[in-house]
Design a protein around this motif. Structure first.
Motif, short mmCIF file in Angstrom:
data_model
loop_
_atom_site.label_atom_id
_atom_site.label_comp_id
_atom_site.label_asym_id
_atom_site.label_seq_id
_atom_site.Cartn_x
_atom_site.Cartn_y
_atom_site.Cartn_z
N ALA A 28 0.70 -1.23 -0.04
CA ALA A 28 0.06 -0.07 0.09
C ALA A 28 0.82 1.38 -0.02
N THR A 29 0.52 2.33 -0.62
CA THR A 29 0.79 3.84 -0.48
C THR A 29 -0.02 4.52 -0.05
N SER A 30 -1.41 3.80 0.52
CA SER A 30 -2.42 4.76 1.29
C SER A 30 -2.62 3.95 2.52
N LYS A 31 -2.52 4.74 3.58
CA LYS A 31 -2.97 4.09 5.04
C LYS A 31 -4.34 3.97 5.32
N ASP A 32 -5.24 4.65 4.39
CA ASP A 32 -6.58 4.71 4.92
C ASP A 32 -7.25 3.49 3.90
N VAL A 33 -6.99 3.15 2.69
CA VAL A 33 -7.84 2.29 1.94
C VAL A 33 -7.83 1.05 2.50
N SER A 34 -9.24 0.52 2.32
CA SER A 34 -9.38 -1.05 3.03
C SER A 34 -9.99 -1.67 1.94
N ILE A 35 -9.21 -2.74 1.45
CA ILE A 35 -9.37 -3.51 0.26
C ILE A 35 -10.61 -4.80 0.67
N GLY A 36 -11.40 -5.25 -0.21
CA GLY A 36 -12.10 -6.15 0.34
C GLY A 36 -13.40 -6.16 -0.60
N PRO A 37 -14.21 -7.02 -0.47
CA PRO A 37 -15.48 -7.18 -1.22
C PRO A 37 -16.20 -5.64 -1.11
N VAL A 38 -16.83 -5.18 -2.67
CA VAL A 38 -17.52 -4.02 -2.49
C VAL A 38 -18.91 -4.27 -3.28
N ALA A 39 -19.90 -3.39 -3.20
CA ALA A 39 -21.09 -3.66 -3.65
C ALA A 39 -21.06 -3.67 -5.23
N VAL A 40 -20.44 -2.42 -5.60
CA VAL A 40 -20.24 -2.44 -7.19
C VAL A 40 -19.87 -3.58 -7.89
N MET A 41 -18.59 -4.13 -7.31
CA MET A 41 -17.93 -5.12 -7.84
C MET A 41 -18.65 -6.49 -7.64
N SER A 42 -19.40 -6.57 -6.71
CA SER A 42 -20.34 -7.69 -6.24
C SER A 42 -21.43 -7.76 -7.30
N LEU A 43 -21.95 -6.73 -7.57
CA LEU A 43 -23.35 -6.67 -8.66
C LEU A 43 -22.54 -7.04 -9.87
N THR A 44 -21.43 -6.48 -10.32
CA THR A 44 -20.85 -7.06 -11.52
C THR A 44 -20.48 -8.32 -11.64
N VAL A 45 -20.12 -8.86 -10.39
CA VAL A 45 -19.85 -10.34 -10.45
C VAL A 45 -20.99 -11.10 -10.92
N SER A 46 -22.20 -10.58 -10.17
CA SER A 46 -23.52 -11.60 -10.33
C SER A 46 -23.85 -11.40 -11.76
N GLN A 47 -23.52 -10.13 -12.25
CA GLN A 47 -24.15 -10.10 -13.67
C GLN A 47 -23.21 -10.89 -14.85
N ILE A 48 -21.89 -11.00 -14.21
CA ILE A 48 -20.99 -11.85 -15.13
C ILE A 48 -21.29 -13.33 -15.03
N ILE A 49 -21.66 -13.67 -13.71
CA ILE A 49 -22.25 -15.24 -13.42
C ILE A 49 -23.41 -15.36 -14.13
N LYS A 50 -24.36 -14.43 -14.12
CA LYS A 50 -25.73 -14.49 -14.80
C LYS A 50 -25.33 -14.91 -16.36
N HIS A 51 -24.30 -14.01 -16.99
CA HIS A 51 -24.06 -14.07 -18.32
C HIS A 51 -23.53 -15.51 -18.67
N VAL A 52 -22.58 -15.97 -17.99
CA VAL A 52 -21.93 -17.40 -18.03
C VAL A 52 -23.13 -18.34 -18.17
N GLU A 53 -23.79 -18.28 -17.24
CA GLU A 53 -24.85 -19.46 -16.96
C GLU A 53 -26.13 -19.42 -18.04
N ASP A 54 -26.23 -18.23 -18.49
CA ASP A 54 -27.26 -18.13 -19.71
C ASP A 54 -26.76 -18.77 -20.78
N ALA A 55 -25.29 -18.58 -21.00
CA ALA A 55 -24.74 -18.90 -22.29
C ALA A 55 -24.38 -20.67 -22.09
N HIS A 56 -23.80 -20.94 -20.87
CA HIS A 56 -23.28 -22.45 -20.75
C HIS A 56 -24.05 -23.36 -19.61
#
Length: 746
Positions: free
Chosen positions: A112-140
């Protein structure tokens, strides 16, 4: 008499003893020398920079430990319920959110070069993951499990981001402006809130991963099907906001106890989840139906510890299925984290390294796949909490990781009874803060209305289409706006204003140059006087490059043809001799009348170009400037002086000299083409090039030419030579350039 030092201008530098001023002669060799260095120190510096922890860990002290311990535990109390909640958004089991939380906070502290940032699961990325999972499941179909899809996505995106960071390409993120990021985040937050309201109310029977407007419509239609889950969800959401609002008001009323109320507010997520879990356990433990269902939706079994530690299973067929979704996932990892880290760096007075932050994100996601983690990036809410808790170093992430491990190994039996509606309340409460406030949106409109349009487009496309289309819309619109601004630069023809200032009892005057046309910014009482007849002053307001040089050429040429006298006697030109694109005299008038009108215009003598805003110039622009000179001199039917003011870069001077500017060439000896696209040559051009080479080699002729044409900028008698004498039409500032141009008027 020209000083001896001037005669040595062909050497690497010219030194003027009285002024102690060096004027370097720029060469390709000097440019290359800046990049040719001993590689060993560079390699050592590069490797050392990969681990910023080495720069501060040796100075770690007890005071830092106290702040990091408090901040780490505080963030850990929040990340546990949030991690499980965000895993549900990603349509993954709750434990995967805890895996991602642990890996993110653990690995980040080393890079890290930032003392404040906390990395982990976030809402927007989680929603994107769900959309990608849905895309793969619809196709395969269900060929791959959802956890495998998520971890494969994390590995590939992490590897891409890691490569971008190692290659020091983090500057690419700078092409996406803040309004575009804000619009995408706002649209995504609305999308997430809309998708969680059905879970909050216990409404089922439709796809909550569809377009936002469809989810809202189906939720309204399903309100009659609201279940008992709503009593847990709405109560939890009300309590979350009540605690935060109450603590904020108490902080203002009792500022001395602000620290106490702050931590009470911070613990609201854990407190509400704890109370709802106890209530859920008391209500549902004896109400299990014959089919094994409970009266409300609960989280269910959460496996104890790390159950999925193994080397990442990367299926090439799955990688092919994910290929089309990788760009949007990678962009979200980049944008969200860099935007958050820069924001907290500005607020807390330190500078982050974007490339190093990308390396941290890349390592976190690639290593995280070993633990079964799904894509993780910087979290705004947890980073803000970490900052306000008094964090001192990135080592606070280790204490957060300890809290997550305790939850994984000691609290999983209690997680079974967490109501799903309570997790939806936590998500809605956290994500609502990502929606841009009206004041923030209005600031976009005040600063740049076009960027407000980009913000609105990103929000609308995200709401009515998808996150993927929303982020692509914001990025493409931003790049198009950038290209339009570059290709359509602003500029202005200038006039003169004399300012009178009282300095120590005496009145002094100075010249200021403003646009001749009223721009709506200056007072209407200020009268701008045009320059002397026959002199034009033009200021560029962008770099002079190939996308915009033709437009700038047209502006100058069109202005000259409209306001300056044509050199040829129009009354002697027969209609048949006029070019096809020369309109000739207006209908109903004669050529003599046209010539009389032409004689009323001033004869063009000189053009002064203000280069103070130009930092770069290229070959196409120099060729365009040559074309401008040729076209204007054909119109004037005599040589026209081109003066240049405030050239900041020696490379711009070098380029202009290569085009025959600044040195006082006559039109017969100035180059007609600097870099012809078609290598066409004839005898006349070869002779002109030969004359140029002879002139460049003959310093005595240059000195005579310059001595007769130097104006105002050079004071040889005092020993002050701001610019080389070989370029008398280059000036340090605009007023001397205008005076030099006007001094040659008849």
């Amino acid at each position: 008499m020209v000083p001896e030092s001037v005669k040595k201008a062909g050497k690497r530098a010219v030194r003027y003893p009285d002024a102690e001023l060096d004027v370097p002669v720029i060469s390709v060799e000097s440019w290359l020398r800046r990049f040719i260095r001993n590689p060993i120190p560079l390699i050592v510096e590069y490797l050392y920079a990969l681990f910023p922890i080495l720069g501060w860990i040796s100075r770690y002290n007890l005071g830092w430990l106290t702040g990091d311990l408090i901040a780490g535990i505080t963030v850990g109390m929040v990340v546990v319920p949030q991690g499980m909640s965000y895993a549900k958004i990603a349509t993954l089991p709750a434990e995967y959110g805890l895996y991602s939380s642990f890996v993110g906070v653990t690995i980040y502290c080393f890079f890290a070069t930032s003392k404040d940032v906390s990395i982990g699961p976030v809402a927007v990325m989680s929603l994107t993951v769900s959309q990608i999972i849905k895309h793969v499941e619809d196709a395969h179909g269900t060929e791959w499990g959802r956890p495998q899809i998520a971890t494969t996505l994390a590995f590939i995106c992490g590897f891409i981001v890691l490569g971008i960071g190692l290659l020091r390409l983090g500057w690419l993120v700078e092409f996406i402006p803040a309004p575009a990021v804000s619009g995408f985040m706002t649209g995504s937050a609305i999308n997430i809130v809309a998708g969680q309201v059905p879970g909050l109310m216990g409404i089922t029977g439709f796809d909550t991963r569809a377009a936002t407007y469809k989810v809202i419509i189906n939720t309204l239609k399903g309100l009659p099907r609201t279940t008992l889950d709503a009593s847990f969800g709405l109560t939890g959401l009300f309590c979350l906001y009540a605690i935060r609002i109450g603590c904020d008001k108490l902080t203002k009323r009792y500022p001395k106890r602000a620290r106490v109320f702050f931590f009470l507010s911070v613990l609201r997520n854990a407190f509400v989840i704890l109370v709802l879990t106890i209530a859920s356990w008391l209500y549902t433990r004896h109400r299990k139906s014959a089919s094994g269902k409970y009266p409300i939706s609960i989280l269910g079994t959460v496996p104890r510890g790390f159950q999925h530690v193994q080397p990442p299973n990367i299926d090439p067929n799955l990688v092919s299925a994910l290929a089309g979704q990788l760009p949007v996932a990678t962009i979200i990892l980049l944008l969200e984290h860099i935007a958050i880290s820069k924001s907290f760096g500005r607020v807390n007075g330190y500078k982050i390294n974007p490339n190093q932050e990308l390396i941290a994100i890349g390592v976190t996601n690639t290593v995280g796949t070993v633990f079964g983690a799904y894509p993780a990036t910087g979290s705004f809410s947890r980073s803000a909490l970490k900052s306000k808790s008094g964090v001192r170093t990135p080592l606070a992430g280790i204490f957060t990781a300890i809290v997550v491990i305790v939850a994984l190994y000691g609290l999983t039996p209690a997680f079974f009874w967490i109501p799903s509606a309570g997790l939806s309340a936590v998500i809605i409460h956290a994500v609502a803060d990502l929606v841009a406030s009206p004041a923030q949106v209005f600031s976009y409109w005040r600063v740049a209305p076009l960027e407000f349009v980009i913000w609105a487009a990103a929000v609308l496309v995200t709401v009515f289409s998808s996150i993927e289309n929303g982020i692509y819309t914001s990025i493409i619109a931003s790049l198009v706006l950038l290209l339009i601004r570059v290709a359509h630069p602003r500029g202005a023809f200038l006039g003169k204003v004399i300012l009178k200032e009282d300095v120590e009892g005496s009145t002094k005057q100075r010249e200021v140059f403003l646009p001749l046309t009223q721009d709506g910014l200056r007072s209407s009482h200020i009268k701008v006087h045009p320059p002397s007849p026959g002199v034009l002053i033009y200021r560029y307001e962008e770099s002079f490059l190939y996308p915009n040089c033709s437009r700038l050429n047209d502006i100058l040429v069109d202005y000259v043809k409209k306001h300056m006298r044509r050199g040829r006697d129009l009354s002697t030109i027969r209609l048949s001799d006029r070019p096809w694109n020369d309109p000739g005299p207006p209908r109903g008038t004669t050529a003599s009348a046209e010539q009389e009108e032409n004689l009323l215009k001033p004869d063009l003598h000189a053009i002064v170009l203000d280069f103070s805003s130009i930092s770069h110039i290229d070959t196409t622009a120099i060729q365009s400037l040559i074309d401008t000179r040729n076209e204007i001199e054909r119109w004037a039917n005599h040589p026209v002086e081109f003066h240049f003011a405030t050239i900041l870069s020696p490379w711009i001077r070098r380029a202009l000299v290569a085009g025959g500017f600044g040195v006082g060439h006559t039109v017969s000896k100035a180059p007609q083409e600097i870099a012809p696209v078609v290598p066409y040559r004839d005898g006349l051009r070869d002779r002109q090039l030969g004359e140029l080479r002879e002139e460049s080699a003959d310093h005595d002729d240059i000195e005579k030419s310059i001595s007769s044409k130097s104006k105002g900028d050079v004071n040889i008698s005092s020993g002050v030579v701001p610019l080389p004498l070989e370029t008398p039409f280059f000036h340090l500032d605009l007023p001397p350039a205008v005076h030099a141009a006007e001094s040659g008027l008849p």
